[in-house]
Write an enzyme that holds these catalytic residues in place. Structure first.
Site, PDB file in Angstrom:
ATOM      1  CG  ASP A  39      15.362  -3.465  -9.731  1.00  0.00           C
ATOM      2  OD1 ASP A  39      15.002  -4.596  -9.375  1.00  0.00           O
ATOM      3  OD2 ASP A  39      14.583  -2.600 -10.181  1.00  0.00           O
ATOM      4  CD  GLU A  79      14.890   0.136   2.970  1.00  0.00           C
ATOM      5  OE1 GLU A  79      14.098   1.108   2.942  1.00  0.00           O
ATOM      6  OE2 GLU A  79      14.515  -1.035   3.148  1.00  0.00           O
ATOM      7  CG  HIS A 124       9.298  -1.714   7.978  1.00  0.00           C
ATOM      8  ND1 HIS A 124       8.299  -1.067   7.293  1.00  0.00           N
ATOM      9  CD2 HIS A 124       9.935  -0.748   8.691  1.00  0.00           C
ATOM     10  CE1 HIS A 124       8.324   0.230   7.585  1.00  0.00           C
ATOM     11  NE2 HIS A 124       9.317   0.443   8.420  1.00  0.00           N
ATOM     12  N   GLY A 144      17.259   6.463  -8.745  1.00  0.00           N
ATOM     13  CA  GLY A 144      16.368   6.522  -7.582  1.00  0.00           C
ATOM     14  C   GLY A 144      16.010   7.959  -7.259  1.00  0.00           C
ATOM     15  CB  ALA A 145      13.374  10.039  -7.856  1.00  0.00           C
ATOM     16  N   GLY A 146      13.857   8.698  -4.453  1.00  0.00           N
ATOM     17  CA  GLY A 146      13.326   8.799  -3.090  1.00  0.00           C
ATOM     18  C   GLY A 146      14.115   9.873  -2.351  1.00  0.00           C
ATOM     19  CG  LEU A 152       4.075   0.551   8.770  1.00  0.00           C
ATOM     20  CD1 LEU A 152       4.757  -0.753   9.143  1.00  0.00           C
ATOM     21  CD2 LEU A 152       5.091   1.647   8.629  1.00  0.00           C
ATOM     22  N   GLY A 186      17.993   9.803  -3.250  1.00  0.00           N
ATOM     23  CA  GLY A 186      18.280  10.268  -4.601  1.00  0.00           C
ATOM     24  C   GLY A 186      18.017  11.757  -4.761  1.00  0.00           C
ATOM     25  CG  LEU A 227      11.997   8.917   6.873  1.00  0.00           C
ATOM     26  CD1 LEU A 227      10.830   9.802   7.318  1.00  0.00           C
ATOM     27  CD2 LEU A 227      11.865   8.620   5.388  1.00  0.00           C
ATOM     28  NE  ARG A 269      10.091   0.196  13.590  1.00  0.00           N
ATOM     29  CZ  ARG A 269      10.207   1.080  12.634  1.00  0.00           C
ATOM     30  NH1 ARG A 269      10.950   0.806  11.573  1.00  0.00           N
ATOM     31  NH2 ARG A 269       9.590   2.227  12.715  1.00  0.00           N
ATOM     32  NE  ARG A 273      14.887   1.563   9.234  1.00  0.00           N
ATOM     33  CZ  ARG A 273      13.698   2.124   9.457  1.00  0.00           C
ATOM     34  NH1 ARG A 273      13.589   3.227  10.165  1.00  0.00           N
ATOM     35  NH2 ARG A 273      12.591   1.566   8.993  1.00  0.00           N
ATOM     36  CG  HIS A 299       6.969  -1.952  11.439  1.00  0.00           C
ATOM     37  ND1 HIS A 299       5.870  -1.910  12.253  1.00  0.00           N
ATOM     38  CD2 HIS A 299       7.473  -0.699  11.391  1.00  0.00           C
ATOM     39  CE1 HIS A 299       5.717  -0.659  12.687  1.00  0.00           C
ATOM     40  NE2 HIS A 299       6.678   0.090  12.190  1.00  0.00           N
ATOM     41  CD  GLU A 307       8.577   1.908  16.447  1.00  0.00           C
ATOM     42  OE1 GLU A 307       8.930   1.092  15.582  1.00  0.00           O
ATOM     43  OE2 GLU A 307       9.359   2.438  17.235  1.00  0.00           O
ATOM     44  CG  PHE A 322       9.367   6.302  16.631  1.00  0.00           C
ATOM     45  CD1 PHE A 322       8.459   7.331  16.445  1.00  0.00           C
ATOM     46  CD2 PHE A 322       9.364   5.243  15.723  1.00  0.00           C
ATOM     47  CE1 PHE A 322       7.565   7.314  15.387  1.00  0.00           C
ATOM     48  CE2 PHE A 322       8.473   5.222  14.652  1.00  0.00           C
ATOM     49  CZ  PHE A 322       7.580   6.255  14.482  1.00  0.00           C
ATOM     50  CD  GLN A 350      13.154  -2.463  11.449  1.00  0.00           C
ATOM     51  OE1 GLN A 350      12.634  -1.542  10.847  1.00  0.00           O
ATOM     52  NE2 GLN A 350      14.021  -2.294  12.421  1.00  0.00           N
TER      53      GLN A 350
HETATM   54  C1  LIG Z   1       5.424   2.044   4.900  1.00  0.00           C
HETATM   55  C2  LIG Z   1       6.763   2.540   5.362  1.00  0.00           C
HETATM   56  C3  LIG Z   1       6.846   3.502   6.353  1.00  0.00           C
HETATM   57  C4  LIG Z   1       8.089   3.969   6.777  1.00  0.00           C
HETATM   58  N1  LIG Z   1       8.136   4.920   7.759  1.00  0.00           N
HETATM   59  C5  LIG Z   1       9.349   5.411   8.132  1.00  0.00           C
HETATM   60  C6  LIG Z   1       9.428   6.456   9.091  1.00  0.00           C
HETATM   61  O1  LIG Z   1       8.424   6.959   9.596  1.00  0.00           O
HETATM   62  N2  LIG Z   1      10.651   6.898   9.461  1.00  0.00           N
HETATM   63  C7  LIG Z   1      11.802   6.384   8.926  1.00  0.00           C
HETATM   64  O2  LIG Z   1      12.893   6.831   9.277  1.00  0.00           O
HETATM   65  N3  LIG Z   1      11.743   5.409   7.980  1.00  0.00           N
HETATM   66  C8  LIG Z   1      10.550   4.921   7.573  1.00  0.00           C
HETATM   67  N4  LIG Z   1      10.508   3.938   6.621  1.00  0.00           N
HETATM   68  C9  LIG Z   1      11.736   3.555   5.918  1.00  0.00           C
HETATM   69  C10 LIG Z   1      12.095   4.645   4.920  1.00  0.00           C
HETATM   70  O3  LIG Z   1      10.935   5.200   4.383  1.00  0.00           O
HETATM   71  C11 LIG Z   1      12.954   4.125   3.770  1.00  0.00           C
HETATM   72  O4  LIG Z   1      14.009   3.338   4.246  1.00  0.00           O
HETATM   73  C12 LIG Z   1      13.536   5.296   2.980  1.00  0.00           C
HETATM   74  O5  LIG Z   1      12.522   6.192   2.613  1.00  0.00           O
HETATM   75  C13 LIG Z   1      14.266   4.795   1.749  1.00  0.00           C
HETATM   76  O6  LIG Z   1      14.590   5.883   0.930  1.00  0.00           O
HETATM   77  P1  LIG Z   1      15.462   5.685  -0.364  1.00  0.00           P
HETATM   78  O7  LIG Z   1      15.624   7.031  -0.958  1.00  0.00           O
HETATM   79  O8  LIG Z   1      16.677   4.917  -0.012  1.00  0.00           O
HETATM   80  O9  LIG Z   1      14.604   4.721  -1.319  1.00  0.00           O
HETATM   81  P2  LIG Z   1      13.109   4.787  -1.900  1.00  0.00           P
HETATM   82  O10 LIG Z   1      12.329   5.900  -1.373  1.00  0.00           O
HETATM   83  O11 LIG Z   1      12.570   3.406  -1.747  1.00  0.00           O
HETATM   84  O12 LIG Z   1      13.347   5.076  -3.433  1.00  0.00           O
HETATM   85  C14 LIG Z   1      13.920   4.139  -4.315  1.00  0.00           C
HETATM   86  C15 LIG Z   1      13.982   4.746  -5.684  1.00  0.00           C
HETATM   87  O13 LIG Z   1      14.742   3.901  -6.543  1.00  0.00           O
HETATM   88  C16 LIG Z   1      14.092   3.778  -7.780  1.00  0.00           C
HETATM   89  N5  LIG Z   1      14.528   2.513  -8.398  1.00  0.00           N
HETATM   90  C17 LIG Z   1      14.714   1.308  -7.815  1.00  0.00           C
HETATM   91  N6  LIG Z   1      15.128   0.406  -8.727  1.00  0.00           N
HETATM   92  C18 LIG Z   1      15.207   1.054  -9.912  1.00  0.00           C
HETATM   93  C19 LIG Z   1      15.562   0.671 -11.232  1.00  0.00           C
HETATM   94  N7  LIG Z   1      15.918  -0.579 -11.550  1.00  0.00           N
HETATM   95  N8  LIG Z   1      15.528   1.608 -12.206  1.00  0.00           N
HETATM   96  C20 LIG Z   1      15.150   2.882 -11.939  1.00  0.00           C
HETATM   97  N9  LIG Z   1      14.793   3.299 -10.707  1.00  0.00           N
HETATM   98  C21 LIG Z   1      14.830   2.393  -9.709  1.00  0.00           C
HETATM   99  C22 LIG Z   1      12.625   3.850  -7.441  1.00  0.00           C
HETATM  100  O14 LIG Z   1      11.869   4.205  -8.561  1.00  0.00           O
HETATM  101  C23 LIG Z   1      12.627   4.939  -6.353  1.00  0.00           C
HETATM  102  O15 LIG Z   1      12.584   6.216  -6.927  1.00  0.00           O
HETATM  103  C24 LIG Z   1       9.272   3.466   6.192  1.00  0.00           C
HETATM  104  C25 LIG Z   1       9.193   2.504   5.193  1.00  0.00           C
HETATM  105  C26 LIG Z   1       7.956   2.027   4.806  1.00  0.00           C
HETATM  106  C27 LIG Z   1       7.929   0.944   3.754  1.00  0.00           C
END
Ligand SMILES: Cc1cc2nc3c(=O)[nH]c(=O)nc-3n(C[C@H](O)[C@H](O)[C@H](O)COP(=O)(O)OP(=O)(O)OC[C@H]3O[C@@H](n4cnc5c(N)ncnc54)[C@H](O)[C@@H]3O)c2cc1C
Length: 569
Positions: free
Chosen positions: A210, A372, A341, A10-12, A241, A15, A389, A275, A383, A231, A244, A114, A229
């Site tokens: 996954d 997440e 959401h 994961g590279a969110g 989206l 990660g 974030l 929410r 949440r 939204h 909010e 918020f 959740q």
């Molecule tokens: C539209 C939207 C707006 C939002 N706005 C806000 C906000 O304003 N403030 C707030 O606090 N939260 C917000 N959230 C929630 C928040 O953005 C997320 O909960 C948070 O960014 C999740 O980050 P993460 O690093 O856990 O996962 P993600 O950013 O979802 O990254 C998941 C990573 O896992 C990788 N991955 C998954 N499965 C596999 C696999 N099998 N093999 C290889 N790679 C895989 C993906 O490629 C990706 O890189 C929002 C969510 C959404 C959907």
């Protein structure tokens, strides 16, 4: 066999932040099935919470209480305390890394209101906050480029475990279809949420469970899956989206009669109640026939904010309305409805981001999770906006620190490369050879439909039972599908089928846990048990996959400062 000291899936934000920490001392492989900047974190709009007190005096204690009340007292309070205390430092660190935050006239980081937060504490970059943070972290990571290899568009299939130790992952390159084994001293999952199981969702295509399912496959339970959740402001019928932040800036919610109906449901917080409460209020209005034009539709009204404020603070929302509907929110209302959401449940971890194996908190060696996909649980049953974030960055960093404590100086564990590869190749072959009559697209659509109508904002025993029966039928049909693309190169059809398999499984976990929880708390609302029941259900659900089916055990909630109280707004 590929080797890295540590492999992060994961590279969110979670990660990335973890990789930044670990790569200070160890060699990292970071795998993502989409390009890093396309991770769902990049879509986050509204903000990231911290009690900086730049607009009004604020304290970490208030942030803590709001988070716990928002979570309907299911949060583990020791973890919440450390997390909210870390928040201001995390924001200033991001600022120093180059994240561009919106400012007050005197140059401080601006903060907006918020839902569920009693003070304005959302730090933001207009309405593109996730994008700004993700890019800042990515840039920082490039400084450690010699110790980080990013595997773009690679897919993680399975964990490799030996006894109680995790030793790597089995993966494949989506471009070539080649299966590879990565041996690692520690594995971190930061795989995000799983909102794609619902018909109306704000989540990106990659949010498919996954990680949670790979963990379940090796005997790790899933914590609190029933808490999903919704939204309140997803684009009508599409779910995309509208942050909010719109309501944070003062937008109204109107029913079909043009009334600000939140007056009835949360008179003191109105549109800025948490929410779960706002989504239920909308659904109740629509169910009572008071939707706009008699449809499942509510109006989000920004007109009174004026052009200047909308252009400065909410430009992306305005553009989304124009691009997807041809509606300009400066002059017209936006049609919205509740959208799936955020996943409060996930892979159970302790507050140090170690994955745990049971309700007693026994650690799995070498396996960590953050963001997440993990359930710490700082969010409890619901949440608050902008807390996610923060969760991803705080626990991404924490997972990194825990990994360094664990993995520096230890040897690699045992991996039987041939056997591990064969396990995944067999699964691939099985899917390739399917030549049945069922359409995977139909199965996916039917899953999304039933989860939305029977396991959505409102639930009851009858609907949940129908939902589980339907899912069982879909699981059977899933085995009889047909694959049309038999090639190996960029065979996205195969990956979508694997993702669908994971989604069907997580859907079953959600509905099963929802059926067992005979109370209403946070995002989980049972019309047949509309009250919270602390006597019988003030505990987390730990769902285990056993040979005899799913088994649910309770895990105690950690309560330190705040005793459960009635939740009114
Ligand atoms: C539209 C939207 C707006 C939002 N706005 C806000 C906000 O304003 N403030 C707030 O606090 N939260 C917000 N959230 C929630 C928040 O953005 C997320 O909960 C948070 O960014 C999740 O980050 P993460 O690093 O856990 O996962 P993600 O950013 O979802 O990254 C998941 C990573 O896992 C990788 N991955 C998954 N499965 C596999 C696999 N099998 N093999 C290889 N790679 C895989 C993906 O490629 C990706 O890189 C929002 C969510 C959404 C959907």
């Amino acid at each position: 066999m590929i080797q890295h000291d540590v492999v992060i899936i994961g590279a969110g934000l979670a990660g990335m932040r973890c990789a930044l920490e670990v790569s200070k001392d160890l060699n990292v492989g970071m795998l993502t099935k989409v390009y890093p900047s396309r991770s769902h974190s990049g879509a986050a709009q509204g903000g990231i919470a911290a009690s900086l007190g730049n607009s009004e005096p604020d304290t970490w204690e208030e942030h803590m209480y709001d988070t716990i009340k928002g979570g309907d007292f299911l949060n583990d309070q020791d973890a919440v305390e450390e997390y909210v205390k870390a928040a201001p430092r995390i924001i200033y660190e991001l600022e120093h890394m180059g994240c561009v935050f919106s400012r007050t006239p005197d140059g401080k980081i601006a903060q907006r209101s918020f839902g569920g937060h009693s003070k304005p504490r959302a730090c933001f970059s207009a309405d593109r906050t996730g994008h700004a943070i993700l890019h800042a972290l990515h840039e920082q990571l490039m400084k450690n480029a010699e110790s980080v290899k990013i595997y773009n568009e690679w897919y993680m299939h399975a964990l490799i475990v030996d006894g109680d130790r995790c030793n790597g992952v089995v993966v494949s390159n989506i471009q070539t279809g080649e299966v590879e084994v990565i041996q690692a001293k520690a594995v971190v999952f930061a795989t995000g949420g799983y909102g794609r199981i619902f018909k109306i969702t704000s989540n990106a295509f990659a949010s498919t469970a996954d990680g949670v399912m790979a963990a379940l496959d090796v005997g790790i339970p899933m914590e609190d899956p029933e808490f999903v959740q919704f939204h309140p402001s997803g684009l009508y019928r599409q779910g995309i989206l509208f942050s909010e932040a719109a309501r944070g800036e003062g937008a109204y919610l109107l029913n079909g009669k043009g009334e600000r109906f939140m007056e009835t449901y949360a008179p003191s917080r109105m549109e800025l109640a948490p929410r779960d409460i706002v989504a239920r209020a909308e659904q109740s209005e629509m169910d009572a026939g008071r939707g706009v034009d008699g449809k499942d539709m509510i109006h989000l009204d920004l007109r009174h904010l004026g052009k200047d404020r909308i252009m400065e603070r909410l430009p992306q929302i305005r553009q989304l309305g124009i691009d997807f509907l041809g509606i300009d929110c400066i002059t017209d209302c936006l049609p919205i409805q509740p959208t799936a959401h955020y996943s409060m449940g996930g892979i159970p971890t302790d507050k140090f981001s170690h994955v745990i194996l049971d309700e007693k908190g026994t650690r799995m060696n070498g396996f960590f999770a953050a963001g997440e996909c993990a359930c710490v649980s700082v969010h409890g049953g619901n949440r608050l906006g902008t807390n996610s974030l923060l969760d991803a960055v705080v626990f991404g960093e924490r997972a990194g620190k825990s990994v360094l404590e664990y993995a520096v100086g230890i040897d690699y564990g045992n991996v039987n490369e041939g056997q591990e590869k064969a396990r995944v190749l067999e699964k691939f072959e099985d899917v390739f050879q399917r030549d049945g009559s069922e359409s995977y697209n139909d199965i996916r659509d039917e899953m999304k439909e039933i989860m939305m109508s029977h396991c959505g904002v409102f639930r009851d025993e009858e609907r949940l039972k129908v939902c589980l029966e339907t899912l069982k039928g879909l699981q059977e049909r899933f085995k009889k599908g047909k694959v049309t693309d038999k090639g190996k190169v960029f065979n996205t059809e195969i990956y979508e089928i694997l993702e669908l398999g994971n989604m069907l499984s997580v859907a079953q976990l959600i509905a099963t846990a929802a059926l067992r929880r005979k109370e209403s708390r946070g995002g989980h609302f049972r019309t047949d048990f509309p009250k919270r029941d602390d006597e019988n259900f003030l505990h987390h659900s730990m769902v285990f996959a056993t040979p005899d089916g799913l088994e649910i055990k309770p895990k105690p909630v950690i309560i330190t400062k705040y005793q459960p109280a009635e939740r009114t707004y």
